[in-house]
Scaffold this active site. Sequence first.
Site, PDB file in Angstrom:
ATOM      1  N   SER A  64       0.835  -1.207   0.000  1.00  0.00           N
ATOM      2  CA  SER A  64       0.000   0.000   0.000  1.00  0.00           C
ATOM      3  C   SER A  64       0.867   1.254   0.000  1.00  0.00           C
ATOM      4  O   SER A  64       2.019   1.237   0.441  1.00  0.00           O
ATOM      5  CB  SER A  64      -0.914   0.026   1.226  1.00  0.00           C
TER       6      SER A  64
HETATM    7  N1  SAH Z   1      -0.755  -4.931   4.092  1.00  0.00           N
HETATM    8  C1  SAH Z   1      -0.048  -5.146   2.851  1.00  0.00           C
HETATM    9  C2  SAH Z   1      -0.860  -4.698   1.654  1.00  0.00           C
HETATM   10  C3  SAH Z   1      -1.072  -5.820   0.745  1.00  0.00           C
HETATM   11  S1  SAH Z   1      -2.298  -5.636  -0.501  1.00  0.00           S
HETATM   12  C4  SAH Z   1       1.337  -4.517   2.877  1.00  0.00           C
HETATM   13  O1  SAH Z   1       1.630  -3.793   3.835  1.00  0.00           O
HETATM   14  O2  SAH Z   1       2.139  -4.790   1.991  1.00  0.00           O
HETATM   15  C5  SAH Z   1      -3.597  -6.650   0.150  1.00  0.00           C
HETATM   16  C6  SAH Z   1      -3.316  -8.112   0.312  1.00  0.00           C
HETATM   17  O3  SAH Z   1      -4.542  -8.742   0.687  1.00  0.00           O
HETATM   18  C7  SAH Z   1      -2.835  -8.854  -0.952  1.00  0.00           C
HETATM   19  O4  SAH Z   1      -1.579  -9.416  -0.722  1.00  0.00           O
HETATM   20  C8  SAH Z   1      -3.909  -9.933  -1.161  1.00  0.00           C
HETATM   21  O5  SAH Z   1      -3.386 -11.167  -1.632  1.00  0.00           O
HETATM   22  C9  SAH Z   1      -4.491 -10.068   0.244  1.00  0.00           C
HETATM   23  N2  SAH Z   1      -5.829 -10.682   0.304  1.00  0.00           N
HETATM   24  C10 SAH Z   1      -6.894 -10.493  -0.518  1.00  0.00           C
HETATM   25  N3  SAH Z   1      -7.924 -11.273  -0.138  1.00  0.00           N
HETATM   26  C11 SAH Z   1      -7.511 -11.989   0.960  1.00  0.00           C
HETATM   27  C12 SAH Z   1      -8.102 -12.985   1.798  1.00  0.00           C
HETATM   28  N4  SAH Z   1      -9.355 -13.447   1.597  1.00  0.00           N
HETATM   29  N5  SAH Z   1      -7.361 -13.471   2.809  1.00  0.00           N
HETATM   30  C13 SAH Z   1      -6.098 -13.062   3.043  1.00  0.00           C
HETATM   31  N6  SAH Z   1      -5.473 -12.137   2.273  1.00  0.00           N
HETATM   32  C14 SAH Z   1      -6.161 -11.600   1.246  1.00  0.00           C
END
Ligand code: SAH
Length: 215
Positions: A64
């Site tokens: 993000s």
């Molecule tokens: N918090 C992260 C942002 C990652 S983007 C950081 O600091 O880098 C959001 C993430 O949510 C993605 O990696 C995606 O694979 C995950 N995601 C989406 N749906 C999900 C689910 N049902 N369970 C777990 N993770 C999920």
Amino acid sequence: MRDTYRHKGMRRKLVEELREKGIRDERILQAFMQLPRHYFLDDAFDEWAYQDKPFPIGNEQTISQPYTVAFQTALLNVEPGQKILEIGTGSGFQAAILALLGANVNTIERHQELSEKAELLLGKIGIKRVRCFFGDGYVGLPNLAPFDRILLTCGASEIPEALCKQLKIGGQMVVPVGDKVQSMYRITRTSPQSFEREQFGDFRFVPFLKGKAGQ
Ligand code: SAH
């Protein structure tokens, strides 16, 4: 992995930029100053790691934007010792920020590769207090519930019911809700059956998808 003076200089500028954009909590700004964001990105993005932008981290996912991480963290009202559930580990950056604020973080990721990579990195850079789980965030972690705080870092099409039930009474959840664009919501569990919601600005997240990836 090297954290040079140049990286620290770029980080200081990013922190000033976050302050100008309205992030006022010194503890959060300090956590951003402490945490080398370039460790969480591919070497190819080393030069750009301190721009206020999201970047690809593989598996079609993104780390993000720093402002978004700071904004969500501020809404979450984190206190040391709290038990937090994060949905969407991604690179592990957001989880590390929460841990630097003294919280105990449980974070779920549906891509096994990302989950393992984040776990390895957090161990290497000495971030304790984060437990990484490969699983489906729709289910949450019922065995570890209830949580003081729940944070979704992916865009949900509606407020996730199962996760609301994993909040302590008085606990809070920050969740972006919407399809193409998401409104940021903060949900507070005021009694076993009642929840209050507050709405904040619009953001764009990768989608909250059902099930583990590839299954
Ligand atoms: N918090 C992260 C942002 C990652 S983007 C950081 O600091 O880098 C959001 C993430 O949510 C993605 O990696 C995606 O694979 C995950 N995601 C989406 N749906 C999900 C689910 N049902 N369970 C777990 N993770 C999920």
